[in-house]
Design a protein around this motif. Structure first.
Motif, PDB file in Angstrom:
ATOM      1  N   UNK A 139       0.685  -0.988   0.143  1.00  0.00           N
ATOM      2  CA  UNK A 139      -0.003  -0.168   0.115  1.00  0.00           C
ATOM      3  C   UNK A 139       1.155   1.174   0.194  1.00  0.00           C
ATOM      4  N   UNK A 140       0.286   2.161  -0.488  1.00  0.00           N
ATOM      5  CA  UNK A 140       1.271   3.517  -0.601  1.00  0.00           C
ATOM      6  C   UNK A 140       0.452   4.725   0.093  1.00  0.00           C
ATOM      7  N   UNK A 141       1.099   5.489   0.712  1.00  0.00           N
ATOM      8  CA  UNK A 141       0.291   6.812   1.075  1.00  0.00           C
ATOM      9  C   UNK A 141       1.174   7.944   0.839  1.00  0.00           C
ATOM     10  N   UNK A 142       0.565   8.713   0.066  1.00  0.00           N
ATOM     11  CA  UNK A 142       1.242  10.065  -0.317  1.00  0.00           C
ATOM     12  C   UNK A 142       1.628  10.921   1.017  1.00  0.00           C
ATOM     13  N   UNK A 143       3.061  11.089   1.574  1.00  0.00           N
ATOM     14  CA  UNK A 143       3.154  11.651   2.790  1.00  0.00           C
ATOM     15  C   UNK A 143       2.685  12.937   2.693  1.00  0.00           C
ATOM     16  N   UNK A 144       2.913  13.646   1.569  1.00  0.00           N
ATOM     17  CA  UNK A 144       2.655  15.363   1.684  1.00  0.00           C
ATOM     18  C   UNK A 144       1.007  15.402   2.078  1.00  0.00           C
ATOM     19  N   UNK A 145       0.038  14.792   1.623  1.00  0.00           N
ATOM     20  CA  UNK A 145      -1.190  14.895   1.812  1.00  0.00           C
ATOM     21  C   UNK A 145      -1.899  13.843   2.752  1.00  0.00           C
ATOM     22  N   UNK A 146      -1.205  13.010   3.068  1.00  0.00           N
ATOM     23  CA  UNK A 146      -1.559  11.897   3.844  1.00  0.00           C
ATOM     24  C   UNK A 146      -2.949  11.072   2.993  1.00  0.00           C
ATOM     25  N   UNK A 147      -2.867  10.605   1.960  1.00  0.00           N
ATOM     26  CA  UNK A 147      -3.968   9.972   1.066  1.00  0.00           C
ATOM     27  C   UNK A 147      -3.390   8.631   0.615  1.00  0.00           C
ATOM     28  N   UNK A 148      -4.085   7.664   0.695  1.00  0.00           N
ATOM     29  CA  UNK A 148      -3.791   6.347   0.279  1.00  0.00           C
ATOM     30  C   UNK A 148      -3.955   6.480  -1.519  1.00  0.00           C
ATOM     31  N   UNK A 149      -2.757   5.889  -2.127  1.00  0.00           N
ATOM     32  CA  UNK A 149      -2.854   6.080  -3.365  1.00  0.00           C
ATOM     33  C   UNK A 149      -4.161   5.257  -4.086  1.00  0.00           C
ATOM     34  N   UNK A 150      -4.435   4.103  -3.678  1.00  0.00           N
ATOM     35  CA  UNK A 150      -5.546   3.395  -3.973  1.00  0.00           C
ATOM     36  C   UNK A 150      -6.824   4.252  -3.954  1.00  0.00           C
ATOM     37  N   UNK A 151      -7.184   4.733  -2.794  1.00  0.00           N
ATOM     38  CA  UNK A 151      -8.203   5.699  -2.591  1.00  0.00           C
ATOM     39  C   UNK A 151      -8.282   6.851  -3.536  1.00  0.00           C
ATOM     40  N   UNK A 152      -7.047   7.581  -3.872  1.00  0.00           N
ATOM     41  CA  UNK A 152      -6.668   8.685  -4.855  1.00  0.00           C
ATOM     42  C   UNK A 152      -7.128   8.305  -6.154  1.00  0.00           C
ATOM     43  N   UNK A 153      -6.757   7.064  -6.611  1.00  0.00           N
ATOM     44  CA  UNK A 153      -7.035   6.581  -7.839  1.00  0.00           C
ATOM     45  C   UNK A 153      -8.496   6.643  -8.094  1.00  0.00           C
ATOM     46  N   UNK A 154      -9.228   5.807  -7.316  1.00  0.00           N
ATOM     47  CA  UNK A 154     -10.244   5.407  -7.473  1.00  0.00           C
ATOM     48  C   UNK A 154     -11.392   6.962  -7.465  1.00  0.00           C
ATOM     49  N   UNK A 155     -11.289   7.724  -6.465  1.00  0.00           N
ATOM     50  CA  UNK A 155     -11.958   8.924  -6.363  1.00  0.00           C
ATOM     51  C   UNK A 155     -11.709   9.871  -7.460  1.00  0.00           C
ATOM     52  N   UNK A 156     -10.499  10.366  -7.871  1.00  0.00           N
ATOM     53  CA  UNK A 156     -10.024  11.400  -8.783  1.00  0.00           C
ATOM     54  C   UNK A 156     -10.589  10.818 -10.376  1.00  0.00           C
ATOM     55  N   UNK A 157     -10.505   9.402 -10.384  1.00  0.00           N
ATOM     56  CA  UNK A 157     -10.828   8.879 -11.774  1.00  0.00           C
ATOM     57  C   UNK A 157     -12.391   8.419 -11.888  1.00  0.00           C
ATOM     58  N   UNK A 158     -13.300   8.615 -10.711  1.00  0.00           N
ATOM     59  CA  UNK A 158     -14.704   8.425 -10.614  1.00  0.00           C
ATOM     60  C   UNK A 158     -14.815   6.947 -11.068  1.00  0.00           C
ATOM     61  N   UNK A 159     -14.085   5.942 -10.436  1.00  0.00           N
ATOM     62  CA  UNK A 159     -14.005   4.592 -10.777  1.00  0.00           C
ATOM     63  C   UNK A 159     -14.868   3.925  -9.456  1.00  0.00           C
ATOM     64  N   UNK A 160     -15.929   4.493  -9.063  1.00  0.00           N
ATOM     65  CA  UNK A 160     -16.725   3.694  -8.147  1.00  0.00           C
ATOM     66  C   UNK A 160     -15.543   3.518  -6.859  1.00  0.00           C
ATOM     67  N   UNK A 161     -15.332   4.390  -5.946  1.00  0.00           N
ATOM     68  CA  UNK A 161     -14.422   3.924  -5.126  1.00  0.00           C
ATOM     69  C   UNK A 161     -15.165   3.322  -4.096  1.00  0.00           C
ATOM     70  N   UNK A 162     -16.470   3.438  -3.941  1.00  0.00           N
ATOM     71  CA  UNK A 162     -17.198   3.016  -2.927  1.00  0.00           C
ATOM     72  C   UNK A 162     -17.500   1.382  -2.900  1.00  0.00           C
ATOM     73  N   UNK A 163     -17.137   0.780  -4.225  1.00  0.00           N
ATOM     74  CA  UNK A 163     -17.841  -0.594  -4.610  1.00  0.00           C
ATOM     75  C   UNK A 163     -16.997  -1.558  -4.065  1.00  0.00           C
ATOM     76  N   UNK A 164     -17.682  -2.680  -3.265  1.00  0.00           N
ATOM     77  CA  UNK A 164     -17.056  -3.716  -2.824  1.00  0.00           C
ATOM     78  C   UNK A 164     -17.577  -4.832  -3.370  1.00  0.00           C
ATOM     79  N   UNK A 165     -16.761  -5.689  -4.192  1.00  0.00           N
ATOM     80  CA  UNK A 165     -17.500  -6.802  -5.033  1.00  0.00           C
ATOM     81  C   UNK A 165     -17.881  -7.894  -4.177  1.00  0.00           C
ATOM     82  N   UNK A 166     -18.882  -8.777  -4.966  1.00  0.00           N
ATOM     83  CA  UNK A 166     -19.361  -9.841  -4.004  1.00  0.00           C
ATOM     84  C   UNK A 166     -18.222 -10.770  -3.810  1.00  0.00           C
ATOM     85  N   UNK A 167     -18.311 -11.451  -2.792  1.00  0.00           N
ATOM     86  CA  UNK A 167     -17.014 -12.459  -2.513  1.00  0.00           C
ATOM     87  C   UNK A 167     -17.121 -13.631  -3.356  1.00  0.00           C
ATOM     88  N   UNK A 168     -18.487 -13.767  -4.237  1.00  0.00           N
ATOM     89  CA  UNK A 168     -18.142 -14.875  -5.077  1.00  0.00           C
ATOM     90  C   UNK A 168     -17.564 -14.611  -6.500  1.00  0.00           C
TER      91      UNK A 168
END
Length: 408
Positions: A139-168
């Protein structure tokens, strides 16, 4: 850094202005070489990937990780520092998978990641040690802003950062960005031990909602929206609730330093968690790792992995306010292969586009069967007042199915 400078400057002094010898033209894919980088004209350690049809050679700069094309004149085989270890690690961002069938990332994702992360100072958390021949998962966190890179990708690109897939679903074929997919967390649409925002008392009443999270194509989170067309008594109840909720959020975000960082987190407890936007919201801890925690943002329904130092205590009155997100089941929605079958990638992607795409905003819902979770239908409403099932296109294409009763 000094080692990199030593390698670069020493090799540049030796090969700058030189002419390749016959030995410099004798190499094969996989061989170590010294190659000149076209931007700064300096010389770096590399390995040969392949000879291109245009006569250029594709090389991998081993101390930096980038792949470039160079000419035959820009290669040397006289390795100066074979004893020095490679200066960079090949890593994979933990639990991130592309949505495309060919397993390739979209170009916009790569460009955004390059712009946002390359040469930035990051805090690295090793999530999984590599198997033989594998890569380090981090996992990567940008130190200067304290933001997780995975969350940053999903939020800024509007790729449904809230989606959690079914475990099946096989995690390798899930949505474009998966913050965390852990079967131990379950897929039931149940929030923390909090009451939920009131829904209309009349099951037939239409009320305005936003979809804030998708667990699988049949289970989503909705947030009721204050809207002038909803029943008057429900409008008043909803307005009163949001007045209390908004006041609480304003209070904690204005006075966040008054609430201490928690050193001994407890699974299931309600805290305040810092989100990618920098704002603080209520969370429930679902799982603890060495330096991070998987948390549920109870007022949205999304699971996220955040650093433990981004979690603070929640004031007592904040634990009594109802959660604004309600977990619901979409009425009679099931997999075309039957109610026990897993969901396809197309079903997950399609429901995301229908309910959380860039062109979606408010929907109207009606409760078909009360319960826990309640079963609802979600509609698009035309200006004329005509209602259409929000995911009707997926039904018509056979991507999702309605029960036999509904079809008849």
């Amino acid at each position: 850094k000094r080692t990199l400078e030593l390698i670069r400057e020493s090799q540049t002094m030796q090969f700058e202005g030189s002419i390749p010898t016959d030995d410099d033209l004798c190499w094969a894919p996989g061989d170590p070489v010294i190659a000149q980088f076209h931007l700064d004209k300096k010389w770096y350690r590399a390995t040969v990937n392949k000879l291109n049809e245009n006569g250029e050679v594709e090389v991998h700069f081993v101390d930096y990780g980038n792949t470039e094309n160079v000419t035959l004149q820009e290669l040397r085989t006289n390795i100066i520092y074979p004893h020095l270890p490679i200066q960079c690690y090949k890593c994979a961002l933990h639990n991130l998978f592309p949505i495309s069938e060919d397993g390739q990332w979209q170009e916009k994702t790569l460009k955004f990641l390059h712009k946002s992360v390359v040469e930035k100072v990051c805090l690295v958390t090793v999530m999984e040690e590599p198997c033989l021949g594998g890569v380090l998962k981090i996992n990567l966190e940008l130190v200067d802003v304290g933001i997780d890179v995975a969350s940053l990708l999903a939020d800024k690109l509007k790729i449904c950062w809230r989606v959690i897939p079914c475990t099946t679903i096989d995690e390798q074929s899930s949505v474009d960005v998966v913050i965390e997919s852990d079967s131990s967390l379950g897929t039931v649409c149940s929030l923390a031990a909090l009451p939920t925002v009131p829904l209309p008392s009349s099951p037939s009443a239409m009320f305005c909602v936003e979809v804030t999270a998708i667990r699988d194509p049949a289970h989503v989170y909705i947030v009721p929206v204050v809207y002038h067309t909803i029943p008057q008594d429900y409008l008043l109840a909803l307005s009163s609730y949001y007045s209390e909720y908004d006041s609480f959020l304003k209070y904690v975000n204005t006075n966040i330093t008054e609430f201490p960082v928690i050193s001994n987190l407890e699974i299931g407890e309600i805290y305040l968690g810092k989100f990618i936007t920098g704002h603080w919201y209520r969370i429930q801890v679902q799982k603890l790792n060495a330096t991070t925690a998987i948390v549920l943002y109870v007022d949205f329904g999304n699971l996220e992995t955040i650093p433990k130092n981004n979690i603070r205590s929640c004031p007592a009155h904040g634990k009594s306010i109802a959660s604004r997100a309600v977990g619901v089941k979409l009425y009679e929605v099931m997999s075309p292969q039957g109610p026990e079958a897993g969901w396809s990638e197309a079903a997950m992607e399609g429901m995301i586009a229908c309910l959380m795409g860039p062109n979606t905003n408010k929907f109207f819902a009606s409760i078909m069967e009360p319960g826990n979770p309640p079963q609802v239908q979600i509609f698009n409403m035309e200006a004329s007042g005509t209602c259409t099932l929000a995911y009707l296109e997926l039904v018509e294409k056979g991507i999702i199915s309605l029960t036999q009763t509904r079809k008849e």
